[in-house]
Design a protein around this motif. Structure first.
Motif, PDB file in Angstrom:
ATOM      1  N   VAL A 179     -59.867 -30.588  62.813  1.00 18.80           N
ATOM      2  CA  VAL A 179     -60.792 -31.719  62.975  1.00 18.80           C
ATOM      3  C   VAL A 179     -61.988 -31.307  63.832  1.00 18.80           C
ATOM      4  O   VAL A 179     -63.144 -31.603  63.498  1.00 18.80           O
ATOM      5  N   LEU A 180     -61.734 -30.606  64.940  1.00 19.66           N
ATOM      6  CA  LEU A 180     -62.828 -30.161  65.804  1.00 19.66           C
ATOM      7  C   LEU A 180     -63.738 -29.174  65.081  1.00 19.66           C
ATOM      8  O   LEU A 180     -64.962 -29.188  65.274  1.00 19.66           O
ATOM      9  N   ALA A 181     -63.157 -28.305  64.246  1.00 20.87           N
ATOM     10  CA  ALA A 181     -63.964 -27.342  63.487  1.00 20.87           C
ATOM     11  C   ALA A 181     -64.890 -28.069  62.511  1.00 20.87           C
ATOM     12  O   ALA A 181     -66.057 -27.691  62.356  1.00 20.87           O
ATOM     13  N   VAL A 182     -64.372 -29.105  61.864  1.00 21.93           N
ATOM     14  CA  VAL A 182     -65.199 -29.900  60.939  1.00 21.93           C
ATOM     15  C   VAL A 182     -66.324 -30.591  61.699  1.00 21.93           C
ATOM     16  O   VAL A 182     -67.485 -30.602  61.267  1.00 21.93           O
ATOM     17  N   ILE A 183     -65.992 -31.174  62.851  1.00 21.34           N
ATOM     18  CA  ILE A 183     -67.014 -31.844  63.671  1.00 21.34           C
ATOM     19  C   ILE A 183     -68.078 -30.848  64.110  1.00 21.34           C
ATOM     20  O   ILE A 183     -69.288 -31.132  64.032  1.00 21.34           O
ATOM     21  N   ALA A 184     -67.643 -29.677  64.581  1.00 21.99           N
ATOM     22  CA  ALA A 184     -68.592 -28.652  65.027  1.00 21.99           C
ATOM     23  C   ALA A 184     -69.463 -28.170  63.878  1.00 21.99           C
ATOM     24  O   ALA A 184     -70.677 -27.950  64.047  1.00 21.99           O
ATOM     25  N   TYR A 185     -68.867 -28.026  62.697  1.00 24.87           N
ATOM     26  CA  TYR A 185     -69.631 -27.586  61.529  1.00 24.87           C
ATOM     27  C   TYR A 185     -70.704 -28.611  61.168  1.00 24.87           C
ATOM     28  O   TYR A 185     -71.857 -28.247  60.902  1.00 24.87           O
ATOM     29  N   LEU A 187     -72.059 -30.850  63.159  1.00 23.22           N
ATOM     30  CA  LEU A 187     -73.056 -30.856  64.225  1.00 23.22           C
ATOM     31  C   LEU A 187     -74.047 -29.701  64.089  1.00 23.22           C
ATOM     32  O   LEU A 187     -75.264 -29.886  64.208  1.00 23.22           O
ATOM     33  N   MET A 188     -73.524 -28.521  63.818  1.00 22.92           N
ATOM     34  CA  MET A 188     -74.361 -27.318  63.835  1.00 22.92           C
ATOM     35  C   MET A 188     -75.105 -27.074  62.537  1.00 22.92           C
ATOM     36  O   MET A 188     -76.174 -26.449  62.536  1.00 22.92           O
ATOM     37  N   HIS A 189     -74.573 -27.532  61.420  1.00 25.04           N
ATOM     38  CA  HIS A 189     -75.156 -27.179  60.125  1.00 25.04           C
ATOM     39  C   HIS A 189     -75.754 -28.362  59.352  1.00 25.04           C
ATOM     40  O   HIS A 189     -76.507 -28.152  58.404  1.00 25.04           O
ATOM     41  N   TRP A 190     -75.435 -29.578  59.766  1.00 23.71           N
ATOM     42  CA  TRP A 190     -75.913 -30.730  59.003  1.00 23.71           C
ATOM     43  C   TRP A 190     -76.740 -31.706  59.833  1.00 23.71           C
ATOM     44  O   TRP A 190     -77.140 -32.748  59.311  1.00 23.71           O
ATOM     45  N   ARG A 195     -79.915 -27.907  64.365  1.00 21.79           N
ATOM     46  CA  ARG A 195     -81.145 -27.141  64.115  1.00 21.79           C
ATOM     47  C   ARG A 195     -81.879 -26.855  65.414  1.00 21.79           C
ATOM     48  O   ARG A 195     -82.442 -25.773  65.599  1.00 21.79           O
ATOM     49  N   TYR A 196     -81.847 -27.813  66.332  1.00 16.91           N
ATOM     50  CA  TYR A 196     -82.479 -27.613  67.636  1.00 16.91           C
ATOM     51  C   TYR A 196     -81.750 -26.525  68.437  1.00 16.91           C
ATOM     52  O   TYR A 196     -82.384 -25.729  69.132  1.00 16.91           O
ATOM     53  N   VAL A 197     -80.425 -26.526  68.357  1.00 13.89           N
ATOM     54  CA  VAL A 197     -79.639 -25.503  69.069  1.00 13.89           C
ATOM     55  C   VAL A 197     -80.004 -24.105  68.569  1.00 13.89           C
ATOM     56  O   VAL A 197     -80.242 -23.184  69.368  1.00 13.89           O
ATOM     57  N   SER A 271     -75.171 -17.808  64.552  1.00 20.48           N
ATOM     58  CA  SER A 271     -73.739 -18.095  64.581  1.00 20.48           C
ATOM     59  C   SER A 271     -73.368 -18.914  63.360  1.00 20.48           C
ATOM     60  O   SER A 271     -74.245 -19.483  62.698  1.00 20.48           O
ATOM     61  N   THR A 272     -72.091 -18.961  63.073  1.00 21.76           N
ATOM     62  CA  THR A 272     -71.566 -19.897  62.070  1.00 21.76           C
ATOM     63  C   THR A 272     -70.223 -20.406  62.575  1.00 21.76           C
ATOM     64  O   THR A 272     -69.463 -19.646  63.177  1.00 21.76           O
ATOM     65  N   ILE A 273     -69.950 -21.654  62.363  1.00 23.07           N
ATOM     66  CA  ILE A 273     -68.660 -22.206  62.766  1.00 23.07           C
ATOM     67  C   ILE A 273     -67.509 -21.581  61.969  1.00 23.07           C
ATOM     68  O   ILE A 273     -66.482 -21.216  62.553  1.00 23.07           O
TER      69      ILE A 273
END
Length: 322
Positions: A179-185, A187-190, A195-197, A271-273
């Motif tokens: 679940v955390l991996a999906v949330i992180a993905y 956040l970081m990719h969608w 995009r700011y990070v 990086s990539t999740i």
């Protein structure tokens, strides 16, 4: 198109393919190798053991990945693991409320992330120095709060978070990590935040010139890291059935190793999740394989250090080519 240009394009595509998927083949190769050279690697109990081990490190590594992508580092995660464990244990001891204990631990870990992020964003401190100082502060607070002693979890049902299984098969910690991996993905990719990070880690000055609120994005990366580490603290506390102020020592190196092995650049912006998740699995396979082979724990530490160095050297080589 000239022959030389075609050759260069093919070489670039090959390098890109290796960079994107090479680590996956490494993971598959390790699984096959351990299957051949060990007797119990594919046993049900051993697979559960691997999943349980990587779930704690994985939650921390996902938060660490976000911080490093923005050009930072978070050395507080090991101390936060102890802090979250002590806070959750004390709340359970006084109220016997599992939801309240979980929320309190996560909120206080997030607050520690806010303090760390503000130190870095407001006073322009080096992330290494700021997080090293906060590591000592948080570890000291956890020790003071617990009186320096471990104590058992007051509510037995709480242990299901670390030891329970869904349908009697899938470990709950593994599902939490997923679940955390999906949330992180997401956040970081969608999202715009992701995009700011990447923008801040890739070129901080350009991000500022583009109107990115570097101040608050930086703070939020540490808040997210704190929350994810708080989740790991709940899993570990439930797993060992006790709150301990001395747990978490060295866990920051495991998280950093997983990120770097998974393709996260120390220079930031890359990086990539999914890559981080693969890095988490590889670290878990190294530990598990060496345990099955009877290798002493200090050699596991040596191997982890060597892997970090090799991953950083590979990252530098790829940056030069780019």
């Amino acid at each position: 198109m000239s022959t030389g240009k075609i050759s260069n394009d093919k070489s670039y595509q090959r390098q890109l393919f290796i960079k994107r998927y090479g680590i996956v083949f490494v993971m598959i190769g390790m699984i096959l190798l351990l299957t051949v050279i060990t007797e119990n690697f594919l046993s049900y109990n051993n697979i559960l053991n691997v999943l349980s081990t990587i779930s704690i490190n994985g939650c921390i590594a996902l938060g660490m990945c976000i911080v490093i992508t923005a050009g930072g580092i978070d050395l507080t995660v090991g101390a936060l693991l102890a802090w979250g464990s002590v806070v959750a244990g004390l709340v359970l001891k006084s109220t016997h409320s599992i939801p309240l204990a979980c929320v309190t631990a996560l909120v206080t870990c997030a607050v520690m992330g806010v303090v760390t992020g503000l130190m870095i964003a407001q006073f322009d401190l080096f992330p290494f120095v700021a997080t090293l100082a906060m590591q000592l502060v948080i570890r000291g607070l956890a020790t003071a709060l617990s009186g320096g002693a471990s104590f058992p979890v007051a509510v037995s049902a709480f242990t299901k978070i670390g030891l329970g299984k869904v349908f009697g098969v899938v470990p709950i910690p593994a599902l939490i990590l997923l679940v955390l991996a999906v949330i992180a993905y997401i956040l970081m990719h969608w999202t715009k935040f992701g995009r700011y990070v990447y923008a801040i880690g890739g070129n901080r000055d350009a991000a500022i010139a583009s109107g990115v609120n570097v101040y608050w994005v930086t703070v939020w990366t540490y808040v997210i890291s704190g929350i994810f580490t708080g989740v790991a603290a709940l899993i570990m506390t439930a797993k060992i059935n006790a709150s301990q102020p001395n747990i978490g020592t060295g866990y920051e190196t495991d998280a950093i190793a997983a990120c770097v092995i998974g393709g996260t650049s120390f220079a930031g912006g890359v990086s990539t999740i999914p890559g981080t998740v693969v890095g988490i699995v590889i670290i878990g396979l190294i530990y598990n394989g060496m345990n099955l082979l009877g290798v002493e724990s200090y050699w596991q530490t040596v191997c982890k250090g060597v892997l970090i160095v090799l991953a950083v050297l590979l990252d530098k080589a790829m940056n030069k080519r780019r």
